[in-house]
Design a protein around this motif. Sequence first.
Motif, PDB file in Angstrom:
ATOM      1  N   GLU A 229       0.820  -1.217   0.000  1.00 28.94           N
ATOM      2  CA  GLU A 229       0.000   0.000   0.000  1.00 28.94           C
ATOM      3  C   GLU A 229       0.854   1.267   0.000  1.00 28.94           C
ATOM      4  O   GLU A 229       0.557   2.218  -0.724  1.00 28.94           O
ATOM      5  N   SER A 275      -6.343   3.813   0.819  1.00 27.45           N
ATOM      6  CA  SER A 275      -7.462   3.073   1.410  1.00 27.45           C
ATOM      7  C   SER A 275      -8.802   3.691   1.035  1.00 27.45           C
ATOM      8  O   SER A 275      -9.777   2.982   0.775  1.00 27.45           O
ATOM      9  N   VAL A 276      -8.872   5.035   0.973  1.00 26.38           N
ATOM     10  CA  VAL A 276     -10.110   5.702   0.560  1.00 26.38           C
ATOM     11  C   VAL A 276     -10.450   5.337  -0.880  1.00 26.38           C
ATOM     12  O   VAL A 276     -11.609   5.070  -1.220  1.00 26.38           O
ATOM     13  N   ASN A 278      -9.490   2.622  -2.468  1.00 28.83           N
ATOM     14  CA  ASN A 278      -9.876   1.218  -2.504  1.00 28.83           C
ATOM     15  C   ASN A 278     -11.324   1.037  -2.073  1.00 28.83           C
ATOM     16  O   ASN A 278     -12.076   0.249  -2.676  1.00 28.83           O
ATOM     17  N   ASP A 279     -11.737   1.770  -1.033  1.00 29.33           N
ATOM     18  CA  ASP A 279     -13.131   1.689  -0.565  1.00 29.33           C
ATOM     19  C   ASP A 279     -14.095   2.200  -1.633  1.00 29.33           C
ATOM     20  O   ASP A 279     -15.147   1.594  -1.880  1.00 29.33           O
ATOM     21  N   ALA A 280     -13.733   3.328  -2.270  1.00 27.88           N
ATOM     22  CA  ALA A 280     -14.588   3.896  -3.311  1.00 27.88           C
ATOM     23  C   ALA A 280     -14.669   2.962  -4.516  1.00 27.88           C
ATOM     24  O   ALA A 280     -15.720   2.842  -5.153  1.00 27.88           O
ATOM     25  N   TRP A 281     -13.556   2.315  -4.803  1.00 23.19           N
ATOM     26  CA  TRP A 281     -13.543   1.365  -5.916  1.00 23.19           C
ATOM     27  C   TRP A 281     -14.553   0.242  -5.661  1.00 23.19           C
ATOM     28  O   TRP A 281     -15.362  -0.096  -6.547  1.00 23.19           O
ATOM     29  N   GLN A 282     -14.502  -0.335  -4.470  1.00 20.95           N
ATOM     30  CA  GLN A 282     -15.399  -1.448  -4.164  1.00 20.95           C
ATOM     31  C   GLN A 282     -16.857  -0.997  -4.024  1.00 20.95           C
ATOM     32  O   GLN A 282     -17.771  -1.674  -4.498  1.00 20.95           O
ATOM     33  N   GLN A 283     -17.071   0.147  -3.382  1.00 19.63           N
ATOM     34  CA  GLN A 283     -18.433   0.583  -3.082  1.00 19.63           C
ATOM     35  C   GLN A 283     -19.164   1.184  -4.282  1.00 19.63           C
ATOM     36  O   GLN A 283     -20.368   0.949  -4.458  1.00 19.63           O
ATOM     37  N   ALA A 340     -15.339   8.160  -5.837  1.00 20.89           N
ATOM     38  CA  ALA A 340     -15.360   8.620  -4.443  1.00 20.89           C
ATOM     39  C   ALA A 340     -16.033   9.974  -4.329  1.00 20.89           C
ATOM     40  O   ALA A 340     -16.765  10.242  -3.369  1.00 20.89           O
ATOM     41  N   LYS A 343     -19.938   9.447  -5.936  1.00 25.60           N
ATOM     42  CA  LYS A 343     -20.701   8.307  -5.416  1.00 25.60           C
ATOM     43  C   LYS A 343     -21.400   7.543  -6.536  1.00 25.60           C
ATOM     44  O   LYS A 343     -22.393   6.841  -6.309  1.00 25.60           O
TER      45      LYS A 343
END
Length: 391
Positions: A229, A275-276, A278-283, A340, A343
């Motif tokens: 990371e 990490s932000v 990665n979260d936006a990618w998945q969500q 991100a 949305k």
Amino acid sequence: MEKSLIRPSFVAQFSCIGSECEDSCCYGWDIHIDKQSYKKTMAHPALKDLAPLALKKLKKSNGIWAKAVLNKEGACGFLDDNKLCQVHAKAGESLLSHTCKTYPRMSHMKEGDRYESLSLSCPEAARGILFKPNPFHFERQAVQHHNSFKSTPLWAKKAHDCAIQLVLSPKLEISHSLAAIGILMKTVESVQAQQQSTDRIDVMFQQLMTLADSGELKQHVEGFNQNTEQQKQHAFSSIHLWLNTNKPMRGRARFEQINDAIKAVQDEQGDFSMSVLNDAWQQYAVPALALHPDLFNRYLFYYFYHMNFPVVDKLTPTQAFRLMMVDYFMLRCYLAAIAAEKKVLTEHDIIMCFQVYHTSRQHKNNYSKYVIDLLDKCKFDQLPAILTLMN
């Protein structure tokens, strides 16, 4: 001698949309005019009053005899109030300079055959390649020429064909295809160095397909669990900063949309947060891209064809693979940053990310060398580490 002109349907079906374009090529970059076009434009009765104001003579070469003068908004001086080219309207396509007549069309020669393509720096070209139906139907036309040409090594032909087969294989997820190509390129490189015979490429390709059928390739890839990371954060920040430095005028407003989204995932110290993203990618990104399940397969097929992978610049096969992985990684990060912020991820957003990245990339001299040097510094030198750029 009889050779071939190869034209994919995304080239044959391309048509400039003029003033409707989201990022017109008539704005914000040097438009070079060849000597013949310059003289004809200056002499044309319908253009002779405007031409001296819209063109600046350079006389660097016959191909770069002049350039278009841009106004304060960055527009070519030949555009009218409707953002349409007055050269084309008043004198016809035949009077356009080579640059204006051909862009975004490009081509490369291989074994004396001409392979036509389009640059992803054009939004309409990106739309056709990434979203329109059946972009990769190839037509072959016989042509005659007597030019000399350099023979392509057998290892390069085999590597190119095998890489395309792997990325198009319905048996493989995109991450497994890329892993297999990375493994294959190590063999290709040893063949290039004459450490093994070219037959080893075929043998390795068949082994990879067998491993894919048995599920062992998937297990092998999932076994790569390195934590990179911080390395990825440094690599992305460095490349994005470089692209953001002395960027071309063309596409600047669209680049700033992505840049603002990147800034939004930085902390108070200005450090970028992987990490932000990665979260936006998945969500947000993954559900949106589920509507376009073949998006990255299309992109990679185009990439291998357009770049003539793995014969890219003066890189070795493994270096060409690492460069391709960075291109994939940067696009994924840009898509995640927009997701991100909004949305959501629309077709317009996707086209913008691909087009803006490739516009910025192609205007950076020595981009390949810069990326490879950076990857070495970040310790992305072995396959397990390189493959984490997909995550």
